[in-house]
Design an enzyme around this catalytic site. Structure first.
Site, PDB file in Angstrom:
ATOM      1  N   ARG A   1       3.013   9.624 -17.915  1.00 13.24           N
ATOM      2  CA  ARG A   1       3.395   8.708 -18.999  1.00 13.24           C
ATOM      3  C   ARG A   1       2.924   7.267 -18.804  1.00 13.24           C
ATOM      4  O   ARG A   1       3.051   6.439 -19.688  1.00 13.24           O
ATOM      5  CB  ARG A   1       4.919   8.742 -19.201  1.00 13.24           C
ATOM      6  CG  ARG A   1       5.360   9.983 -19.963  1.00 13.24           C
ATOM      7  CD  ARG A   1       6.859  10.033 -20.085  1.00 13.24           C
ATOM      8  NE  ARG A   1       7.480  10.407 -18.826  1.00 13.24           N
ATOM      9  CZ  ARG A   1       8.752  10.122 -18.504  1.00 13.24           C
ATOM     10  NH1 ARG A   1       9.507   9.444 -19.333  1.00 13.24           N
ATOM     11  NH2 ARG A   1       9.244  10.520 -17.349  1.00 13.24           N
TER      12      ARG A   1
ATOM     13  N   LYS B   1       0.338   6.339 -10.333  1.00 14.16           N
ATOM     14  CA  LYS B   1       1.496   5.502 -10.700  1.00 14.16           C
ATOM     15  C   LYS B   1       1.932   4.536  -9.607  1.00 14.16           C
ATOM     16  O   LYS B   1       2.195   3.357  -9.870  1.00 14.16           O
ATOM     17  CB  LYS B   1       2.666   6.417 -11.081  1.00 14.16           C
ATOM     18  CG  LYS B   1       3.924   5.650 -11.400  1.00 14.16           C
ATOM     19  CD  LYS B   1       4.915   6.477 -12.164  1.00 14.16           C
ATOM     20  CE  LYS B   1       5.618   7.483 -11.308  1.00 14.16           C
ATOM     21  NZ  LYS B   1       6.659   8.202 -12.076  1.00 14.16           N
TER      22      LYS B   1
ATOM     23  N   GLN C   1       0.231  16.333  -0.113  1.00 13.35           N
ATOM     24  CA  GLN C   1       0.819  17.480  -0.814  1.00 13.35           C
ATOM     25  C   GLN C   1      -0.210  17.861  -1.873  1.00 13.35           C
ATOM     26  O   GLN C   1      -0.305  17.212  -2.907  1.00 13.35           O
ATOM     27  CB  GLN C   1       2.157  17.084  -1.461  1.00 13.35           C
ATOM     28  CG  GLN C   1       2.891  18.240  -2.103  1.00 13.35           C
ATOM     29  CD  GLN C   1       4.016  17.799  -3.032  1.00 13.35           C
ATOM     30  OE1 GLN C   1       4.043  16.648  -3.489  1.00 13.35           O
ATOM     31  NE2 GLN C   1       4.930  18.694  -3.327  1.00 13.35           N
TER      32      GLN C   1
ATOM     33  N   GLY D   1       7.167  20.330  -6.567  1.00 14.45           N
ATOM     34  CA  GLY D   1       8.557  19.891  -6.644  1.00 14.45           C
ATOM     35  C   GLY D   1       8.950  19.005  -5.469  1.00 14.45           C
ATOM     36  O   GLY D   1       8.261  18.950  -4.450  1.00 14.45           O
TER      37      GLY D   1
ATOM     38  N   GLY E   1      19.194  14.591 -12.821  1.00 14.38           N
ATOM     39  CA  GLY E   1      20.035  15.662 -12.299  1.00 14.38           C
ATOM     40  C   GLY E   1      21.479  15.182 -12.333  1.00 14.38           C
ATOM     41  O   GLY E   1      21.759  14.008 -12.121  1.00 14.38           O
TER      42      GLY E   1
ATOM     43  N   ASN F   1     -14.195 -43.991  -5.077  1.00 16.55           N
ATOM     44  CA  ASN F   1     -13.906 -43.841  -6.499  1.00 16.55           C
ATOM     45  C   ASN F   1     -15.099 -43.149  -7.163  1.00 16.55           C
ATOM     46  O   ASN F   1     -16.214 -43.644  -7.101  1.00 16.55           O
ATOM     47  CB  ASN F   1     -13.669 -45.215  -7.129  1.00 16.55           C
ATOM     48  CG  ASN F   1     -13.048 -45.086  -8.511  1.00 16.55           C
ATOM     49  OD1 ASN F   1     -13.436 -44.207  -9.289  1.00 16.55           O
ATOM     50  ND2 ASN F   1     -12.092 -45.947  -8.816  1.00 16.55           N
TER      51      ASN F   1
ATOM     52  N   ASN G   1     -25.465 -29.187  -6.159  1.00 13.63           N
ATOM     53  CA  ASN G   1     -25.426 -28.631  -4.799  1.00 13.63           C
ATOM     54  C   ASN G   1     -26.290 -27.399  -4.653  1.00 13.63           C
ATOM     55  O   ASN G   1     -26.399 -26.847  -3.577  1.00 13.63           O
ATOM     56  CB  ASN G   1     -23.972 -28.304  -4.421  1.00 13.63           C
ATOM     57  CG  ASN G   1     -23.326 -27.342  -5.398  1.00 13.63           C
ATOM     58  OD1 ASN G   1     -23.682 -27.303  -6.570  1.00 13.63           O
ATOM     59  ND2 ASN G   1     -22.381 -26.556  -4.914  1.00 13.63           N
ATOM     60  N   TYR G   2     -26.917 -26.961  -5.720  1.00 15.77           N
ATOM     61  CA  TYR G   2     -27.531 -25.635  -5.724  1.00 15.77           C
ATOM     62  C   TYR G   2     -28.901 -25.730  -6.373  1.00 15.77           C
ATOM     63  O   TYR G   2     -29.027 -26.233  -7.508  1.00 15.77           O
ATOM     64  CB  TYR G   2     -26.605 -24.710  -6.531  1.00 15.77           C
ATOM     65  CG  TYR G   2     -26.987 -23.256  -6.562  1.00 15.77           C
ATOM     66  CD1 TYR G   2     -27.243 -22.558  -5.387  1.00 15.77           C
ATOM     67  CD2 TYR G   2     -27.058 -22.564  -7.774  1.00 15.77           C
ATOM     68  CE1 TYR G   2     -27.574 -21.220  -5.425  1.00 15.77           C
ATOM     69  CE2 TYR G   2     -27.375 -21.217  -7.811  1.00 15.77           C
ATOM     70  CZ  TYR G   2     -27.634 -20.541  -6.636  1.00 15.77           C
ATOM     71  OH  TYR G   2     -27.947 -19.214  -6.661  1.00 15.77           O
TER      72      TYR G   2
HETATM   73  C1  UD1 Z   1      14.273  14.058  -9.602  1.00 20.35           C
HETATM   74  C2  UD1 Z   1      15.524  14.803  -9.184  1.00 20.35           C
HETATM   75  C3  UD1 Z   1      16.644  14.494 -10.172  1.00 20.35           C
HETATM   76  C4  UD1 Z   1      16.879  12.995 -10.214  1.00 20.35           C
HETATM   77  C5  UD1 Z   1      15.589  12.278 -10.561  1.00 20.35           C
HETATM   78  C6  UD1 Z   1      15.781  10.792 -10.449  1.00 20.35           C
HETATM   79  C7  UD1 Z   1      14.802  16.892  -8.171  1.00 20.35           C
HETATM   80  C8  UD1 Z   1      14.581  18.337  -8.375  1.00 20.35           C
HETATM   81  N1  UD1 Z   1      15.244  16.217  -9.214  1.00 20.35           N
HETATM   82  O1  UD1 Z   1      13.869  14.555 -10.847  1.00 20.35           O
HETATM   83  O2  UD1 Z   1      17.834  15.148  -9.782  1.00 20.35           O
HETATM   84  O3  UD1 Z   1      17.874  12.689 -11.156  1.00 20.35           O
HETATM   85  O4  UD1 Z   1      14.544  12.648  -9.652  1.00 20.35           O
HETATM   86  O5  UD1 Z   1      14.632  10.157 -10.912  1.00 20.35           O
HETATM   87  O6  UD1 Z   1      14.591  16.383  -7.079  1.00 20.35           O
HETATM   88  N2  UD1 Z   1       7.244  14.083  -6.178  1.00 20.35           N
HETATM   89  C9  UD1 Z   1       6.355  14.495  -5.218  1.00 20.35           C
HETATM   90  N3  UD1 Z   1       5.924  15.770  -5.209  1.00 20.35           N
HETATM   91  C10 UD1 Z   1       6.341  16.684  -6.117  1.00 20.35           C
HETATM   92  C11 UD1 Z   1       7.264  16.268  -7.102  1.00 20.35           C
HETATM   93  C12 UD1 Z   1       7.707  14.967  -7.098  1.00 20.35           C
HETATM   94  O7  UD1 Z   1       5.930  13.703  -4.374  1.00 20.35           O
HETATM   95  O8  UD1 Z   1       5.911  17.832  -6.034  1.00 20.35           O
HETATM   96  C13 UD1 Z   1       7.713  12.710  -6.174  1.00 20.35           C
HETATM   97  C14 UD1 Z   1       7.320  11.936  -7.408  1.00 20.35           C
HETATM   98  O9  UD1 Z   1       6.083  11.277  -7.200  1.00 20.35           O
HETATM   99  C15 UD1 Z   1       8.454  10.954  -7.569  1.00 20.35           C
HETATM  100  C16 UD1 Z   1       9.647  11.697  -7.007  1.00 20.35           C
HETATM  101  O10 UD1 Z   1       9.115  12.693  -6.171  1.00 20.35           O
HETATM  102  O11 UD1 Z   1       8.254   9.790  -6.824  1.00 20.35           O
HETATM  103  C17 UD1 Z   1      10.531  12.276  -8.075  1.00 20.35           C
HETATM  104  O12 UD1 Z   1       9.773  13.152  -8.837  1.00 20.35           O
HETATM  105  P1  UD1 Z   1      10.059  13.343 -10.387  1.00 20.35           P
HETATM  106  O13 UD1 Z   1       9.130  14.354 -10.909  1.00 20.35           O
HETATM  107  O14 UD1 Z   1      10.109  12.026 -11.027  1.00 20.35           O
HETATM  108  O15 UD1 Z   1      11.525  13.971 -10.309  1.00 20.35           O
HETATM  109  P2  UD1 Z   1      12.422  14.363 -11.525  1.00 20.35           P
HETATM  110  O16 UD1 Z   1      12.001  15.681 -12.006  1.00 20.35           O
HETATM  111  O17 UD1 Z   1      12.495  13.258 -12.475  1.00 20.35           O
END
Ligand code: UD1
Ligand code: CA
Length: 455
Positions: A15, A22, A73, A78, A137, A376, A385-386
């Site tokens: 987004r 980001k 990663q 997740g 969450g 002054n 200069n150039y």
């Molecule tokens: C997550 C939480 C949610 C919480 C929310 C707060 C989980 C499953 N959910 O949701 O409960 O309310 O954050 O903002 O944890 N990231 C990785 N690798 C991945 C996925 C994510 O590095 O595979 C990082 C993202 O870059 C980010 C952070 O983890 O910095 C959170 O990821 P995001 O996708 O924003 O989590 P949400 O689904 O919003």
């Protein structure tokens, strides 16, 4: 006690609609991830691990100087999967702190509280009460008020969606236990992801209590997902910095129109900043300095009692005490002004030193020049200069007076107390104490007739 801080930073940030990952977007000219890193650096006995993925090359290029372990990663499956990538590097006895690279304003005090809440029998979780918890969450508690699990928005029942206590995602737990729980994660959920949040329910079933604390303000735990949120947190951050400066004795005419993008090494008192002042990089500012509206100062040292009038741009420069700059002056890198120097409107100075009491008040370019004391320099003076290939120095000795509209063709030296007649093009050294001028003799044509229009 040793801490391992894991900063999750692999996500894409769709987004943001950006080519830039980001976490490289900036608040106060510092990448989001750097904010999180800088805060966690202040924890004692702490090892930092950064889980990166999206935009890996650019992230590494930009932030390779951070003292952290970098763990890629490759696929973002997740938050739980992200932490799993680091599991092999977590010692059993470590307290593991999990932070997000896109939550830039989290405070050290909040994190310290979280860490203090971790022990053999407890996991610490940072939660937040929200008017509108959509997207977060939800923290599910039993009738005794104990946390039993976190349910993600997409997996939540209609009743669970009514819960206003949200998961910030930030937590801390003991290394051995966390690793055990990470091993048991699965992706049987609405998003097919490995949720870190599932460890909460596992902890509870292992008899580990979930201890929650809340941040002082919601802004602390807000993440950046789009540019509107980015701008919001920029303003929050700037407001905080502005308040700190005001507490230290700085007057900000309007704290909402002041930006500090960096640090202030030495800060005097009774500094007054008019609106739209930007301080960037690392600056030092003495006592009783006045900075006029719309002025941008970067990596510079400003002495006591300096007055900078409106609309100046100053970079990598030193301004001696009692000097007056502007309005509309530009000091480019390696400008060094001694005490009580006056630099006026539409004057550009580059890689030059100006000694005590000298004045360059109007419409001049002074580059690669050594200006002595009490010199002054008249309006419209230019150091040439150039020559198109090489740069040469101009030396103007103490007490010299340079008439207006003069070109000093470097390399050239103007001697002590020399006077240069207005309108001169000086190509040879000018001796001290003498008047030097190069000017076509003025003539008047006595019988000249002005042409007359015929109709
Ligand atoms: C997550 C939480 C949610 C919480 C929310 C707060 C989980 C499953 N959910 O949701 O409960 O309310 O954050 O903002 O944890 N990231 C990785 N690798 C991945 C996925 C994510 O590095 O595979 C990082 C993202 O870059 C980010 C952070 O983890 O910095 C959170 O990821 P995001 O996708 O924003 O989590 P949400 O689904 O919003
Ligand atoms: Ca998020």
């Amino acid at each position: 006690m040793n801490i391992t801080t894991i900063i999750l930073a692999a996500g894409k940030g769709t987004r943001m609609r950006s080519e830039l990952p980001k976490i490289l977007h900036k608040i106060a000219n510092r990448p989001l991830l750097q904010h999180v890193y800088d805060m966690s650096r202040q924890l004692a006995n702490n090892t930092i691990k950064i889980v990166y993925g999206h935009g890996a090359e650019l992230v590494m290029d930009t932030l390779k100087n951070l003292e952290a372990g970098w763990i890629e990663q490759k696929q973002q499956l997740g938050t739980g999967h992200a932490v799993q990538q680091v599991a092999g590097q977590i010692a059993d006895t470590d307290t593991v702190l999990i932070l997000y690279g896109d939550v830039p304003l989290l405070k050290l005090a909040t994190v310290k509280q979280l860490i203090a809440n971790v022990n053999d029998e407890s996991l610490a979780l940072l939660t937040v009460h929200l008017e509108n918890p959509t997207g977060y969450g939800r923290i599910v508690r039993d009738s005794a008020g104990q946390v039993t699990k976190i349910v993600e928005e997409k997996d939540a029942s209609a009743i669970e969606k009514l819960i206003k206590e949200g998961n910030t995602g930030i937590m801390a737990a003991q290394g051995d236990k966390l690793k055990r729980w990470l091993n048991r994660l699965n992706n049987n959920n609405a998003q097919g992801e490995f949720y870190l949040t599932d460890v909460i329910e596992m902890a509870v079933s292992d008899g580990v209590a979930i201890v929650t604390n809340q941040p002082e303000t919601i802004d602390e735990v807000l993440g950046v997902n789009n540019r509107i949120q980015l701008s919001h947190l920029e303003r929050v951050y700037q407001q905080e910095q502005a308040c700190q400066l005001m507490e230290q004795g700085v007057t900000l005419i309007d704290p909402a129109r002041f930006d500090l993008r960096g640090s202030i090494e030495k800060l005097g008192i009774d500094i007054v900043c008019d609106i739209n002042v930007i301080l960037e990089g690392n600056n030092s500012i003495g006592n009783n300095v006045k900075i006029g509206a719309n002025t941008h100062i970067k990596n510079s040292i400003i002495g006591d009692n300096v007055e900078i009038l409106a609309n100046c741009v100053i970079e990598n420069s030193v301004i001696g005490q009692g000097s007056r700059i502007g309005p509309f002056a530009r000091l480019r890198p390696e400008t060094v002004l001694a005490e009580v120097v006056h630099i006026g409107n539409f004057v550009e100075i580059k890689k030059s030193s100006v000694a005590t009491g000298s004045k360059i008040n109007h419409l001049s370019y002074i580059g690669d020049t050594t200006v002595g004391a009490q010199v002054n320099i008249g309006a419209g003076t230019i150091t040439c200069n150039y020559d198109g290939v090489n740069k040469f120095r101009t030396i103007i000795e103490d007490g010299a007076f340079i008439g207006s509209d003069t070109q000093l063709v470097a390399p050239v030296t103007i001697g002590k107390n020399a006077t240069i007649g207005a309108g001169s093009t000086i190509t040879k050294d000018s001796p001290e104490n003498q008047l030097t001028l190069s000017r076509v003799k003025q003539v008047s044509i006595t019988d000249w007739q002005r042409p007359v229009k015929q109709d």
